[in-house]
Design a protein around this motif. Structure first.
Motif, short mmCIF file in Angstrom:
data_model
loop_
_atom_site.label_atom_id
_atom_site.label_comp_id
_atom_site.label_asym_id
_atom_site.label_seq_id
_atom_site.Cartn_x
_atom_site.Cartn_y
_atom_site.Cartn_z
N LEU A 175 47.84 117.55 -3.78
CA LEU A 175 47.56 118.58 -4.78
C LEU A 175 48.42 119.82 -4.54
O LEU A 175 48.40 120.39 -3.44
CB LEU A 175 46.08 118.99 -4.76
CG LEU A 175 45.69 119.97 -5.88
CD1 LEU A 175 45.65 119.27 -7.23
CD2 LEU A 175 44.36 120.63 -5.57
N PRO A 176 49.20 120.24 -5.52
CA PRO A 176 50.03 121.44 -5.34
C PRO A 176 49.14 122.69 -5.24
O PRO A 176 48.21 122.86 -6.03
CB PRO A 176 50.88 121.51 -6.61
CG PRO A 176 50.77 120.17 -7.25
CD PRO A 176 49.45 119.61 -6.83
N ILE A 177 49.45 123.54 -4.26
CA ILE A 177 48.66 124.77 -4.08
C ILE A 177 49.52 126.02 -4.23
O ILE A 177 49.01 127.13 -4.36
CB ILE A 177 47.92 124.80 -2.72
CG1 ILE A 177 48.90 124.74 -1.56
CG2 ILE A 177 46.90 123.67 -2.67
CD1 ILE A 177 48.30 125.05 -0.20
N ALA A 178 50.85 125.86 -4.19
CA ALA A 178 51.76 127.00 -4.33
C ALA A 178 53.13 126.47 -4.72
O ALA A 178 53.48 125.33 -4.41
CB ALA A 178 51.84 127.79 -3.03
N VAL A 179 53.89 127.34 -5.41
CA VAL A 179 55.19 126.90 -5.93
C VAL A 179 56.13 128.11 -6.02
O VAL A 179 55.67 129.25 -6.21
CB VAL A 179 55.03 126.23 -7.32
CG1 VAL A 179 54.39 127.18 -8.33
CG2 VAL A 179 56.32 125.65 -7.83
N GLY A 180 57.41 127.86 -5.88
CA GLY A 180 58.40 128.93 -6.02
C GLY A 180 59.73 128.39 -6.52
O GLY A 180 60.13 127.29 -6.16
N LYS A 181 60.40 129.18 -7.34
CA LYS A 181 61.73 128.83 -7.85
C LYS A 181 62.75 129.28 -6.79
O LYS A 181 62.72 130.41 -6.31
CB LYS A 181 61.98 129.57 -9.17
CG LYS A 181 63.36 129.39 -9.73
CD LYS A 181 63.46 128.16 -10.59
CE LYS A 181 64.83 128.11 -11.29
NZ LYS A 181 65.41 126.80 -11.25
N ILE A 182 63.65 128.37 -6.43
CA ILE A 182 64.69 128.69 -5.45
C ILE A 182 65.85 129.35 -6.19
O ILE A 182 66.33 128.82 -7.19
CB ILE A 182 65.15 127.44 -4.70
CG1 ILE A 182 63.96 126.77 -3.97
CG2 ILE A 182 66.27 127.79 -3.71
CD1 ILE A 182 64.27 125.43 -3.35
N ILE A 183 66.27 130.51 -5.70
CA ILE A 183 67.38 131.23 -6.32
C ILE A 183 68.44 131.55 -5.27
O ILE A 183 68.13 131.70 -4.08
CB ILE A 183 66.92 132.53 -7.02
CG1 ILE A 183 66.23 133.46 -6.03
CG2 ILE A 183 66.03 132.22 -8.21
CD1 ILE A 183 65.97 134.85 -6.58
N LYS A 184 69.67 131.67 -5.71
CA LYS A 184 70.76 132.06 -4.79
C LYS A 184 70.64 133.56 -4.53
O LYS A 184 70.50 134.35 -5.46
CB LYS A 184 72.11 131.72 -5.40
CG LYS A 184 73.24 131.89 -4.41
CD LYS A 184 74.50 131.18 -4.84
CE LYS A 184 75.50 131.31 -3.70
NZ LYS A 184 76.58 130.39 -3.81
N ALA A 185 70.67 133.93 -3.26
CA ALA A 185 70.52 135.33 -2.88
C ALA A 185 71.81 136.09 -3.09
O ALA A 185 72.88 135.52 -3.06
CB ALA A 185 70.06 135.44 -1.43
#
Length: 185
Positions: A175-185
């Motif tokens: 079950l997904p509990i957290a998520v984030g979009k990966i971006i180039k710094a």
């Protein structure tokens, strides 16, 4: 010059799991290695948390799932419901990411306060070789991926409509509990 990617990790399913997991991830590619650092807070305590980046093999940009992805209206966004916007599970952040063996028991375990930190130095060529074997390209395309954190206690009552069983692991693990979009710094 090192390439750096980051992700702000936000809660998913928080109202149903009783906590709002959040944190940050950093991916630093320097020469032949990728350093991965994930710091999570307020996850379900004393639980192993599967964590991966998800994406589309064709390079289409992945997006984070929100409550809008709850296709069956059961109040939970489960693993299959994330796939239309986030793609498939790709690289695990476990003891050996370059082996790309997703179902296993070598993921981080949160402490009694729901915190854990994950640090791993990965051989980039080994990871790219395994990634190419699985997805047809050795380009990780981190800026087109999303990171998911999974896992709730076995004691949490999940409706039968929550899907996500992987091999011998049930929906409590996936079950997904957290998520984030990966971006180039």
């Amino acid at each position: 010059m090192a390439e750096k990617y980051t992700a702000e990790i936000v809660p998913l399913n928080a109202e149903k799991i009783g906590t709002a997991p959040h944190g940050a991830a950093t991916f630093t590619i320097d020469g032949a290695q990728m350093k991965i650092h994930i710091d999570m807070f307020d996850t379900p305590a004393n639980v192993q948390h599967w964590e991966h980046f998800h994406g589309f093999p064709d390079g289409k940009p992945a997006e984070i799932a929100t409550a809008a992805q709850d296709a069956n209206g059961d109040g939970f966004v489960d693993l299959p419901e994330t796939e239309p916007v986030s793609g498939t599970t790709m690289v695990p952040f476990d003891a050996e990411p370059a082996k790309m063996h997703v179902p296993n028991d070598s993921y981080p375990v949160a402490d009694a306060e729901g915190h854990y930190a994950y640090d791993k130095l990965v051989d980039l060529k080994e990871l790219q070789t395994a990634f190419k074997a699985a997805f047809g390209s050795d380009d990780l395309q981190l800026d087109k991926r999303v990171i998911y954190i999974h896992g709730v206690p076995d004691t949490l009552k999940l409706p039968a409509t929550v899907q996500g069983t992987v091999m011998n692991y049930d929906a409590h693990v996936t079950l997904p509990i957290a998520v984030g979009k990966i971006i180039k710094a």
